[in-house]
Design a protein around this motif. Structure first.
Motif, PDB file in Angstrom:
ATOM      1  N   GLU A   1      -6.459  -1.375   0.712  1.00 22.24           N
ATOM      2  CA  GLU A   1      -6.868  -2.701   1.187  1.00 22.24           C
ATOM      3  C   GLU A   1      -6.590  -2.860   2.690  1.00 22.24           C
ATOM      4  O   GLU A   1      -5.501  -2.540   3.171  1.00 22.24           O
ATOM      5  CB  GLU A   1      -6.124  -3.796   0.422  1.00 22.24           C
TER       6      GLU A   1
ATOM      7  N   THR B   1       0.832  -1.200   0.000  1.00 22.53           N
ATOM      8  CA  THR B   1       0.000   0.000   0.000  1.00 22.53           C
ATOM      9  C   THR B   1       0.866   1.249   0.000  1.00 22.53           C
ATOM     10  O   THR B   1       1.910   1.299   0.670  1.00 22.53           O
ATOM     11  CB  THR B   1      -0.926   0.008   1.231  1.00 22.53           C
TER      12      THR B   1
ATOM     13  N   ASP C   1      -9.605   2.496  -2.677  1.00 18.81           N
ATOM     14  CA  ASP C   1      -8.951   1.218  -3.009  1.00 18.81           C
ATOM     15  C   ASP C   1      -7.737   0.937  -2.132  1.00 18.81           C
ATOM     16  O   ASP C   1      -6.689   0.462  -2.607  1.00 18.81           O
ATOM     17  CB  ASP C   1      -8.531   1.207  -4.489  1.00 18.81           C
TER      18      ASP C   1
ATOM     19  N   GLU D   1     -12.192   2.026   1.468  1.00 18.63           N
ATOM     20  CA  GLU D   1     -12.880   1.328   0.381  1.00 18.63           C
ATOM     21  C   GLU D   1     -13.031   2.235  -0.837  1.00 18.63           C
ATOM     22  O   GLU D   1     -12.876   1.787  -1.975  1.00 18.63           O
ATOM     23  CB  GLU D   1     -14.254   0.852   0.870  1.00 18.63           C
TER      24      GLU D   1
END
Length: 292
Positions: free
Chosen positions: A262, A191, A260, A257
């Motif tokens: 996670e 991320t 995007d 969410e």
């Protein structure tokens, strides 16, 4: 055995003599008790009004009312004993001896009384404050001469001896007007942390209850088993601590969410070996250890 008439007459005479001698004293003592109880109640209510008028601290007023009530009842019983013909000198001597014996037997209660005095002098908390002490977390409801009553968050009232409170650590959660909100958040490996930090800070800025100063902080804390662990810290009013925590945890989940980001599930890599120590994949004919 039957009593003769002379014996019955003597008993009746003694009973009448006792009645005339002590009857008025007993009735007087009963009357003094009733009137004294009424006066004590009136004085305690008057004290309560005075404390309210002059805005006396509720912890101090509760303690003083309990102490005053105890002293007034002792004076009432001394007055009753005097009315019954008990000599005050002898009575006070007996009371002193009894007080010494009771004091030795009730050392814990005396410790609680001293603890109550220390609490009122140093004021580590007051009625209405939320404290954590002796394994209890809740709001202080009352401070008496021996005990403090704390109502925890599932509405149970815990009675804690003042001696234990005065001689052990107390965490006062209400003394300061602001509190820090701590949130632990994990995101998946790979991320973009800069993007994640921006999303978190933008989400917190939308909540007016979150203070701009000190400004919110998002820091990378550790490499978790399945996630990159972040620490999120912000400041708010003490009364808004948990609403800010719960609302923003939900808001951050929705923001992740939408962007995007996670939120990972726990993951494990499992390798199976036969008893000879050869990996299962190689035993199937693939020298690289993969599936054919």
């Amino acid at each position: 055995m039957e009593l003769d008439l002379d014996t019955v007459s003597v008993i009746q005479a003694k009973a009448i003599e006792f009645l005339f001698e002590f009857g008025p004293k007993i009735l007087g003592a009963l009357l003094i008790f009733i009137i004294g109880k009424f006066i004590i109640g009136f004085l305690i209510k008057t004290l309560d009004k005075v404390f309210l008028k002059y805005n006396i601290d509720q912890s101090l007023s509760s303690f003083l009312k309990s102490f005053s009530r105890a002293v007034l009842y002792v004076l009432l019983f001394i007055t009753i004993a005097s009315n019954l013909g008990v000599e005050l000198t002898s009575f006070i001597a007996i009371l002193g001896a009894a007080g010494l014996a009771v004091g030795l037997a009730l050392q814990g209660s005396l410790s609680n009384f001293a603890g109550g005095v220390l609490i009122l002098i140093f004021k580590p908390f007051k009625v209405g404050d939320t404290i954590e002490a002796q394994g209890t977390l809740g709001a202080v409801e009352n401070v008496d001469i021996l005990y403090t009553k704390v109502r925890n968050f599932d509405n149970k009232v815990v009675t804690i001896p003042n001696g234990a409170l005065a001689n052990n650590s107390i965490t006062n959660l209400s003394q300061k007007p602001t509190r820090r909100v701590d949130m632990a958040i994990g995101v998946a490996y790979g991320t973009d942390l800069k993007k994640t930090r921006k999303v978190i800070l933008d989400t917190l800025k939308k909540d007016d209850r979150v203070h701009a100063e000190p400004e919110p902080v998002v820091k990378f804390a550790s490499f978790g088993d399945s996630s990159l662990d972040l620490v999120v810290r912000c400041w708010t009013d003490a009364g808004d601590l948990w609403p800010v925590f719960w609302d923003n945890m939900e808001a951050l989940k929705e923001a992740f969410e939408a962007n995007d980001i996670e939120i990972p599930f726990p993951q494990r890599d499992v390798n199976h070996y036969y008893p000879e120590g050869i990996p299962a994949a190689k035993s199937l004919g693939n020298p690289d250890g993969g599936q054919e």
